[in-house]
Design an enzyme around this catalytic site. Structure first.
Site, PDB file in Angstrom:
ATOM      1  N   SER A  90       0.831  -1.219   0.000  1.00  0.00           N
ATOM      2  CA  SER A  90       0.000   0.000   0.000  1.00  0.00           C
ATOM      3  C   SER A  90       0.857   1.257   0.000  1.00  0.00           C
ATOM      4  O   SER A  90       1.563   1.503  -0.965  1.00  0.00           O
ATOM      5  CB  SER A  90      -1.040  -0.153   1.104  1.00  0.00           C
ATOM      6  OG  SER A  90      -1.041   0.795   2.079  1.00  0.00           O
TER       7      SER A  90
ATOM      8  N   ASP B 173      -9.921  -6.444  -3.835  1.00  0.00           N
ATOM      9  CA  ASP B 173      -9.424  -5.537  -2.797  1.00  0.00           C
ATOM     10  C   ASP B 173     -10.299  -4.300  -2.809  1.00  0.00           C
ATOM     11  O   ASP B 173     -10.303  -3.544  -3.784  1.00  0.00           O
ATOM     12  CB  ASP B 173      -7.956  -5.176  -3.085  1.00  0.00           C
ATOM     13  CG  ASP B 173      -7.368  -4.265  -2.016  1.00  0.00           C
ATOM     14  OD1 ASP B 173      -8.132  -3.734  -1.164  1.00  0.00           O
ATOM     15  OD2 ASP B 173      -6.139  -4.076  -2.014  1.00  0.00           O
TER      16      ASP B 173
ATOM     17  N   HIS C  50      -7.272  -6.645   1.528  1.00  0.00           N
ATOM     18  CA  HIS C  50      -6.204  -5.666   1.319  1.00  0.00           C
ATOM     19  C   HIS C  50      -4.907  -6.088   2.000  1.00  0.00           C
ATOM     20  O   HIS C  50      -3.876  -5.466   1.824  1.00  0.00           O
ATOM     21  CB  HIS C  50      -6.676  -4.306   1.850  1.00  0.00           C
ATOM     22  CG  HIS C  50      -5.765  -3.169   1.494  1.00  0.00           C
ATOM     23  ND1 HIS C  50      -5.415  -2.887   0.199  1.00  0.00           N
ATOM     24  CD2 HIS C  50      -5.123  -2.258   2.265  1.00  0.00           C
ATOM     25  CE1 HIS C  50      -4.597  -1.841   0.186  1.00  0.00           C
ATOM     26  NE2 HIS C  50      -4.389  -1.449   1.428  1.00  0.00           N
TER      27      HIS C  50
END
Lengths: 266, 650
Positions: free
Chosen positions: A96, A217, A246
């Protein structure tokens, strides 16, 4: 200075091998999120783990909001750590926000990275004309203003639940890890992430990349992976994991580890 | 000093020797601290009569150790901060620190210490060669390369007067102990108390040959507590021969406690498997242990037709006061009018019956007639018992019974248990019931006064609410001080709780409640890994703890829920926020991990003065594998907690 950085960000080097692998966690977690992935790589790699300055496990006093108002300061931290450890070349796995940090770091020091592996990456979270990032500004602002307006409720963890009833799953999902950081830091870093737009930088990347995306996701739409593949400057592949969520390093570590092994340079 | 007398006798006229005896009788720490503030003479008297001390404080401040407690004979070092940290490792000269400990506490003969590695034990044991009683604590994993027995050798090497050893909270292999005991025969023969129970579910328990080799070396054992293997399918199971040989090895036993390795984790009866133990041998075993006062046989596998053996227990072990049996069938048939089986054990004061599936009401009533001195009674998993039988039982024992536990008996839910205890409602001091709610609407409108009830323990399935408790007949408990709530179940597939709160606020009807143990360690769920649509543990945590801010608790022990997939037991934001608002809380012990900033929330609570994270479960997370509450975080938090800028009211 270097030593205090290594201590402050809980830098750890484990494993043995002549190749170096950096595992960088994402928003709302800390390096312990990699614990189920680690055993797959410690026999063959020296693995470097560290915590982002905004992680819940780092002394909040180190978070200087004037410094960390863009992702560049996070990139500084990463490069300083690698310099302090004397690393000249490594493979980098970022989740991320750390994926974006890795991209920016590779633009600054292309020779440092042999490969970038980006898990759950997104160059821009907010929707734009012809670009689907997954979040509308209005939705995000609702969460932020709830966080700011009612500190008491925030502390009791009510904010995202109250808000979450009305906001889409994406925001609810994203706010799950929100509380693992101190509220003011969390709010600040969230704003930084949602204000950042790295679409213009992607073309400058020269390092080969592998974009890993889960099949579903909620925080990162499927189209983003394709977008990254076409826009990243280096040779880029896309791997879709047959799992949801995620945080694949927590929910499907074995699957992810296999994909990582294939993606890492021999 | 009596009020109303007009004599001029002052406390200080009493000879010092007698005053010193008076002071020695006071054991409560806060009272003692207050006594020591009265005047210099009382300070000296208090210090010279304080025998027991638990050190709390940060390890790096060990140089600030108080040296005025020179009379202390029992020292507990296992609660130093950071909890579970290797005691002397962080110092460049650990020997000096160990010597300083000895200098501060020269008279220690009883020690409890958290020992991460053999070096610590070596340093400590060599300082106190007169140690007689030692309890070792370790919940962390072993050093992988440690040779067998190396953990215990330093202790046996340095302490020739060792007579009592407790490793029940010390994680080590069962293979570690027998060779050490065999290598030090002089200590083995003087060992009188050995506690080798295993409280972590990952070790199997001692095998038959290990148990026998230990007991063969320790003929003077008076108290033996051990976890062993009763399942006849496993290698080294406890057989008739094992028990007989054990009794022959240690004829002086007054306490024998043998528990199966599944007894801690598995409560559901293992009806299929029989133990390889016959009642005939049991009878022989009892006749070889005439000094027995307390017997626990928690077998977890069926032992059948046991009444003849239990009848022998009465004649052969006349001093027996306490009996606990697990999965013994036929302990009392209760069919004919002369009492049989365990009902003949008239001297019993404490009886605990677990998983006796054939125990009927009639037999229970026969037991109440026969064991007429019972003050403590526990019944678990006896599905034939009903409210009527239980009522008769408590009615017959209403002069002596003060401690009752009723758990997972099919016909005894919360309301029927409380109704069955009606005859002793004004006498009972300690009670456990399972919060299984049936249809309780309209059951109890009147105020039921449980005037002497001090300790209440509850079991409740995850997803159930606590509020019905006061409606089911426990609404007047003026003396209730301590409550223990164990919540158990898997919340991964449970729907999100439809109520906002579990019901802790309903406990405000107990005016004197000051201590709580909230044990959610049996709750499993998703920490961060919840699939879309499922609830995270943080929301469950808010559900459980909501309402605690209004309570009058002084002390809370909170066991967090766990995510078994990622081996995480941690505090989430809702707990930190809610506990910070609990206005009377002085002591908070969290059995799990927590992020630094969440702990910092707790500083907002003005009355908190003692907070510690105690990961006393196996495996305790090592600082290397988990970043929550690292040493630095712990020290910063404690500094902030103890800083002079916080003004704690009392």
């Amino acid at each position: 200075m270097a030593n205090t950085l290594l201590e402050a960000l809980n830098v750890r080097v484990v494993g043995s091998g002549d190749r170096i692998l950096v595992l960088a966690h994402g928003f709302g977690t800390d390096q312990s999120v990699w614990q189920r992935i680690l055993p797959f790589f410690t026999p063959n790699y020296r693995v470097i783990l560290y915590d982002l300055v905004c992680a819940g496990s780092v002394n909040p006093d180190y978070f200087d909001s004037t410094r960390y108002d863009t992702l560049d300061a996070f990139v500084d931290d990463l490069l300083n750590i690698l310099k302090a450890l004397g690393v000249h070349r490594c493979a980098y796995v970022g989740h991320s926000v750390s994926a974006m940090i890795g991209i920016l770091a590779s633009i600054r020091c292309p020779q440092l990275f042999s490969k970038l592996i980006l898990i759950g990456a997104s160059p821009r979270f907010l929707n734009d004309e012809n670009y689907h990032g997954g979040f509308e500004l209005g939705e995000i602002e609702e969460v932020f203003s709830a966080m700011e307006a009612n500190y008491e409720a925030w502390v009791n963890g009510f904010a995202p639940v109250l808000v979450g009833a009305d906001v889409p799953t994406a925001v609810r999902e994203f706010s799950r890890t929100l509380f693992n950081m101190r509220p003011d830091i969390s709010l600040f870093v969230s704003r930084t992430i949602f204000n950042s737009d790295l679409r213009g930088e992607l073309g400058k990347v020269r390092v080969p990349c592998c974009v890993i995306q889960t099949a579903k996701d909620v925080s990162v739409p499927a189209s983003v992976a394709e977008y990254l593949k076409t826009r990243l400057g280096g040779r880029t592949t896309v791997e879709i994991l047959r799992t949801e969520g995620h945080l694949p390093h927590l929910t499907a570590p074995v699957l992810l580890a296999q994909v990582l092994r294939r993606a890492l340079p021999r | 000093m009596a009020a109303g007398t007009s004599s001029n006798v002052h406390l200080h006229d009493i000879p010092d020797v007698i005053l010193s005896n008076i002071f020695s009788l006071e054991t409560e720490t806060r009272t003692r601290n207050a006594m020591s503030l009265v005047c210099l003479k009382w300070l000296l008297l208090e210090r010279s009569t304080r025998k027991s001390l638990t050190l709390r404080g940060n390890i790096r401040n060990l140089f600030l150790l108080p040296t005025c407690f020179r009379a202390v004979t029992h020292l507990d070092l296992s609660f130093l901060s950071p909890w579970g940290y290797p005691l002397l490792d962080s110092f460049s000269n650990p020997l000096v620190l160990a010597q300083f400990l000895r200098h501060a506490f020269p008279s220690v003969v009883s020690l409890i210490a958290y020992v991460r590695n053999p070096l610590t034990l070596h340093l400590l044991a060599s300082q106190w060669p007169n140690l007689q009683h030692v309890k070792l604590v370790r919940w962390h994993q072993l050093w992988p390369a440690a040779p067998v027995g190396s953990d215990l050798v330093p202790l046996f090497d340095h302490c020739p007067m060792l007579s009592s050893l407790d490793v029940s909270h010390f994680y080590c292999w069962t293979e570690d102990l027998p060779p050490v005991i065999q290598a030090y025969p002089s200590i083995a023969t003087s060992l009188s108390h050995l506690n080798i129970l295993k409280h972590d579910s990952s070790t199997d328990g001692f095998k038959s040959h290990q148990l026998l080799s230990i007991t063969a070396c320790c003929p003077n054992l008076r108290k033996l507590l051990a976890t062993c293997i009763f399942n006849p399918r496993f290698i080294g199971f406890i057989s008739d021969q094992t028990l007989l040989t054990l009794a022959l090895n240690c004829p002086l036993l007054s306490l024998l406690h043998l528990a199966d390795s599944t007894s801690m984790s598995n409560v559901r009866p293992n009806l299929i498997e029989d133990a390889s133990i016959s009642f005939a041998t049991l009878g022989d075993v009892f006749s070889k242990l005439p000094l027995l006062e307390e017997l626990v046989l928690d077998v977890c596998h069926n032992v059948k037709h046991t009444w003849p053996a239990l009848e022998l227990l009465n004649t052969k072990c006349p001093m027996l006061k306490s009996l606990r049996l697990g999965q013994f069938q036929g302990i009392c048939r209760g069919i004919a009018s002369p009492p049989d089986g365990v009902a003949l054990c008239q001297g019993l004061e404490s009886l605990s019956i677990k998983n006796c599936t054939d125990l009927t009401d009639k037999a229970l009533i026969a037991i109440s007639h026969g064991c007429h001195r019972l003050s403590k009674f526990e019944v678990l998993g006896c599905n034939q018992l009903t409210r009527k039988g239980m009522w008769e039982f408590t009615h017959n024992l209403r002069k002596t019974l003060v401690d009752v536990k009723i758990s997972y008996c099919k016909n005894l839910n919360a309301v029927s248990s409380l109704q069955a205890l009606e005859p002793i409602r004004d006498r009972i001091v300690k009670l456990h019931i399972d919060c299984v709610w049936a249809s309780i609407i309209g059951e109890e409108k009147s105020l039921k006064n449980w005037s002497k009830l001090k300790y209440l323990s509850l079991w409740i399935a995850v997803g159930e609410l606590l509020n019905p408790l006061s409606l089911s007949g426990l609404n007047g408990c003026p003396s209730l001080e301590e409550i223990q709530i164990k919540i158990e179940g898997d919340c991964r597939d449970q729907p999100k709780p439809f109520m906002d709160a579990f019901g802790l606020s309903s406990l405000t009807c107990y005016p004197n409640l000051t201590r709580m143990i909230l044990d959610c360690s049996g709750v499993t769920g998703y920490a961060l890994t919840a699939p879309v649509g499922h609830t995270d543990l943080s929301l469950w945590e808010r559900f459980f703890l909501s309402g605690i801010q209004d309570s009058t608790l002084n002390e809370l022990n909170y066991w967090t829920a766990q995510d078994v997939d990622v081996n995480q037991r941690c505090l989430f934001l809702p707990a930190a926020g809610l506990l910070a608002q609990c206005g009377s809380l002085r002591k908070l012990f969290i059995h799990g991990t927590a992020n630094e900033h969440l702990m910092m929330f707790l500083l907002g609570n003005p009355t908190l003065r003692d907070v510690q994270l105690r990961e006393d479960y196996y495996p305790a997370p090592d600082n290397d594998t988990i970043t929550e509450m690292r040493v630095g975080s712990c020290c910063r938090f404690e500094d902030a907690l103890n800083s002079s800028s916080r003004h704690v009211p009392d």
